[in-house]
Design a protein around this motif. Sequence first.
Motif, PDB file in Angstrom:
ATOM      1  N   VAL A 101      44.359   8.719  -6.619  1.00 24.24           N
ATOM      2  CA  VAL A 101      44.724  10.039  -7.129  1.00 24.24           C
ATOM      3  C   VAL A 101      44.695  11.040  -5.978  1.00 24.24           C
ATOM      4  CG1 VAL A 101      44.034  11.925  -8.676  1.00 24.24           C
ATOM      5  CG2 VAL A 101      43.853   9.535  -9.436  1.00 24.24           C
ATOM      6  N   ASP A 102      45.766  11.806  -5.829  1.00 25.02           N
ATOM      7  CA  ASP A 102      45.827  12.864  -4.825  1.00 25.02           C
ATOM      8  C   ASP A 102      45.064  14.075  -5.368  1.00 25.02           C
ATOM      9  OD1 ASP A 102      46.417  14.954  -3.123  1.00 25.02           O
ATOM     10  OD2 ASP A 102      48.577  14.571  -3.058  1.00 25.02           O
ATOM     11  N   PRO A 103      43.943  14.456  -4.752  1.00 29.69           N
ATOM     12  CA  PRO A 103      43.148  15.549  -5.309  1.00 29.69           C
ATOM     13  C   PRO A 103      43.848  16.895  -5.273  1.00 29.69           C
ATOM     14  CG  PRO A 103      42.322  14.955  -3.149  1.00 29.69           C
ATOM     15  CD  PRO A 103      43.354  13.928  -3.515  1.00 29.69           C
ATOM     16  N   SER A 104      44.902  17.044  -4.464  1.00 34.89           N
ATOM     17  CA  SER A 104      45.630  18.308  -4.394  1.00 34.89           C
ATOM     18  C   SER A 104      46.789  18.369  -5.385  1.00 34.89           C
ATOM     19  CB  SER A 104      46.157  18.542  -2.974  1.00 34.89           C
ATOM     20  OG  SER A 104      47.176  17.611  -2.644  1.00 34.89           O
ATOM     21  N   ASP A 105      47.001  17.310  -6.151  1.00 30.89           N
ATOM     22  CA  ASP A 105      48.081  17.269  -7.146  1.00 30.89           C
ATOM     23  C   ASP A 105      47.469  17.437  -8.536  1.00 30.89           C
ATOM     24  OD1 ASP A 105      50.099  16.585  -8.967  1.00 30.89           O
ATOM     25  OD2 ASP A 105      51.004  15.143  -7.587  1.00 30.89           O
ATOM     26  N   ILE A 106      47.587  18.619  -9.103  1.00 32.85           N
ATOM     27  CA  ILE A 106      46.934  18.904 -10.378  1.00 32.85           C
ATOM     28  C   ILE A 106      47.460  18.001 -11.485  1.00 32.85           C
ATOM     29  CG2 ILE A 106      48.553  20.729 -11.044  1.00 32.85           C
ATOM     30  CD1 ILE A 106      44.734  20.621 -11.679  1.00 32.85           C
ATOM     31  N   ASN A 107      48.699  17.555 -11.386  1.00 30.55           N
ATOM     32  CA  ASN A 107      49.230  16.650 -12.407  1.00 30.55           C
ATOM     33  C   ASN A 107      48.463  15.330 -12.412  1.00 30.55           C
ATOM     34  OD1 ASN A 107      51.287  18.492 -13.145  1.00 30.55           O
ATOM     35  ND2 ASN A 107      52.549  17.787 -11.445  1.00 30.55           N
ATOM     36  N   GLN A 108      48.199  14.787 -11.224  1.00 32.28           N
ATOM     37  CA  GLN A 108      47.454  13.535 -11.143  1.00 32.28           C
ATOM     38  C   GLN A 108      45.996  13.720 -11.557  1.00 32.28           C
ATOM     39  OE1 GLN A 108      47.996  11.196  -7.542  1.00 32.28           O
ATOM     40  NE2 GLN A 108      49.981  12.155  -7.149  1.00 32.28           N
ATOM     41  N   VAL A 109      45.423  14.869 -11.205  1.00 34.24           N
ATOM     42  CA  VAL A 109      44.033  15.132 -11.565  1.00 34.24           C
ATOM     43  C   VAL A 109      43.881  15.217 -13.082  1.00 34.24           C
ATOM     44  CG1 VAL A 109      42.144  16.808 -11.405  1.00 34.24           C
ATOM     45  CG2 VAL A 109      43.489  16.248  -9.374  1.00 34.24           C
TER      46      VAL A 109
ATOM     47  N   PRO B 259      59.396  11.588  -2.557  1.00 31.93           N
ATOM     48  CA  PRO B 259      57.999  12.001  -2.711  1.00 31.93           C
ATOM     49  C   PRO B 259      57.077  11.031  -1.983  1.00 31.93           C
ATOM     50  CG  PRO B 259      58.753  10.910  -4.695  1.00 31.93           C
ATOM     51  CD  PRO B 259      59.962  11.068  -3.817  1.00 31.93           C
ATOM     52  N   VAL B 260      55.944  11.541  -1.547  1.00 31.12           N
ATOM     53  CA  VAL B 260      54.931  10.699  -0.925  1.00 31.12           C
ATOM     54  C   VAL B 260      54.054  10.121  -2.035  1.00 31.12           C
ATOM     55  CG1 VAL B 260      52.956  10.638   0.636  1.00 31.12           C
ATOM     56  CG2 VAL B 260      54.951  12.070   1.185  1.00 31.12           C
ATOM     57  N   LEU B 261      54.010   8.798  -2.132  1.00 29.53           N
ATOM     58  CA  LEU B 261      53.173   8.134  -3.151  1.00 29.53           C
ATOM     59  C   LEU B 261      51.952   7.513  -2.486  1.00 29.53           C
ATOM     60  CD1 LEU B 261      55.882   6.329  -5.347  1.00 29.53           C
ATOM     61  CD2 LEU B 261      54.957   8.634  -5.584  1.00 29.53           C
ATOM     62  N   ARG B 262      50.829   7.552  -3.208  1.00 33.57           N
ATOM     63  CA  ARG B 262      49.566   7.020  -2.674  1.00 33.57           C
ATOM     64  C   ARG B 262      49.238   5.643  -3.234  1.00 33.57           C
ATOM     65  NH1 ARG B 262      45.779  11.037  -0.961  1.00 33.57           N
ATOM     66  NH2 ARG B 262      44.066   9.848  -1.884  1.00 33.57           N
ATOM     67  N   PHE B 263      49.904   5.240  -4.290  1.00 36.72           N
ATOM     68  CA  PHE B 263      49.502   4.031  -4.980  1.00 36.72           C
ATOM     69  C   PHE B 263      50.743   3.204  -5.333  1.00 36.72           C
ATOM     70  CE2 PHE B 263      48.197   1.527  -8.704  1.00 36.72           C
ATOM     71  CZ  PHE B 263      46.989   1.008  -8.244  1.00 36.72           C
TER      72      PHE B 263
END
Length: 493
Positions: free
Chosen positions: A394-402, A485-489
């Motif tokens: 989860v990207d902590p700066s992306d409120i949607n993911q949070v 988009p940059v994806l983390r997962f």
Amino acid sequence: MSDVRAPRDLREWLQVMETHDNLLRITEAVDLDEEMSAIAYMVAQSMPSPVLLFENVKGYPNRSVLFNLVGSSMERYALTLGLPDGLKPIEIIDIVRDRLKTPLLPVMVDRDEAGFYENSRFGDDVNLYDLPAPKHWPLDGGNYIGTADIVITSDPETDIVNVGTYRQMIHDDKRVGVMFSPGKDGRLHMEKWFKQNKPMPIAAVWGINPAMMLVGSAGFPKNVCEYDYAGGMMGEPVKVVKGDVTGLPIPVGSEVVIEGYVYPETKFEGPFGEFTGYYGRPGEEAPFIEVKAIHHRNNPTLTAALMADYPACEQELFLALMRAARLKDDFERLGVPGIKGVYSYPQAAAGFGMTVISLEQQYPGHASQALAIAAQAPSSAYFAKWIIAVDDDVDPSDINQVLWALATRTNPIDDIDILRNTWSTWLDPAQNPPEKRLYASKALINACKQHQHLKTFSKRTAIRRSIYDSVASRWEEFGLPGTPPVLRFFHEN
């Protein structure tokens, strides 16, 4: 991505902003009382919004006032520090962390290098009413000069210099208030001077390089000087000169400088519309500066900062980024492994209201440990309210993911803890009656997958890395908007 040289003073900073189409010059006559701040508030509702340079202040020829210095603009934050273009918030935080690890001591230079000594007045010739101090909000107790300022004091026992930011209300032609909150360096210095039965020497700069505002409001440890970290942030030592009255070190690029003393006396100050989007404490007795000298450049520009709700608040973005950078450093110093990212949300009262930590869980209780540290670390304890831990996908700066993690990985009865009687602020409107406000609670939310069930926790949906790379490489060919988009997962994780 291209590097940009960090500006060394306000005038160079304005040139950079104009070159990058971030500056709006307002040449129509504008009133200091509420009209100027109303324009700043209204313009800031559209993001991105420009720096506002008011060049025609009613009643003040040859004086300009600057609003919305950094505001909610990630681009202006980057330009102020000479960072590369197009960085993500988490990338900026990591660069700031690296720069803070290499502080550079300030350099004392000759008096003739200080532009603010072009004009000086002392003693009876001092008149604060010669400077355009805006009244920001209808119920403000007076006109506040600076607010995008730095206040310079020193510890009489150690000689360590502190550079802070404090609100300053004009009382009369020779006295200006200075509001020191409990626990802040300026107040601690003042109390030490008074114990020695001496007034406290003090200087304030009301036209600053915005980079100084970033470090002056960050709350560094009490045994260091903010000038050191300003030099590290900009990649070059801050040049300072001794004040004529106080001997305190003052940045040579300052536009307007006052020097004076704080005595063990008070005057009624406030209220003031604060960064929370509410008026702060009711007006009360507070310290003030007896101004002994005013220095300023020819045709000076005063830097003003509107305190308001997001996105119009001047300090929300830069305070949040600095808070996150310093908290991640605290984790590193304490040896807590697996911390992948930290982000404080500027929308949440300058980051004080909500901080999110992303981590790779490596042992039982890891997430709970990270939450407890974030709630009470020196960098993040003040006025913290909601601290959330999420997994490293989860990207902590992306409120949607949070919010997705909160919805799918928490069981409220098991995953929310409360800390009571923790360090807070007079400015918290949620604490009533007001005398309770110095003590408050903090919520710790574990939005990570339960560590004891990691192996059996439901698998999340994700695309394959190979498919991502293929689509990203043909993005324009598909006619898709923007950039991939940059994806983390990915599925392989």
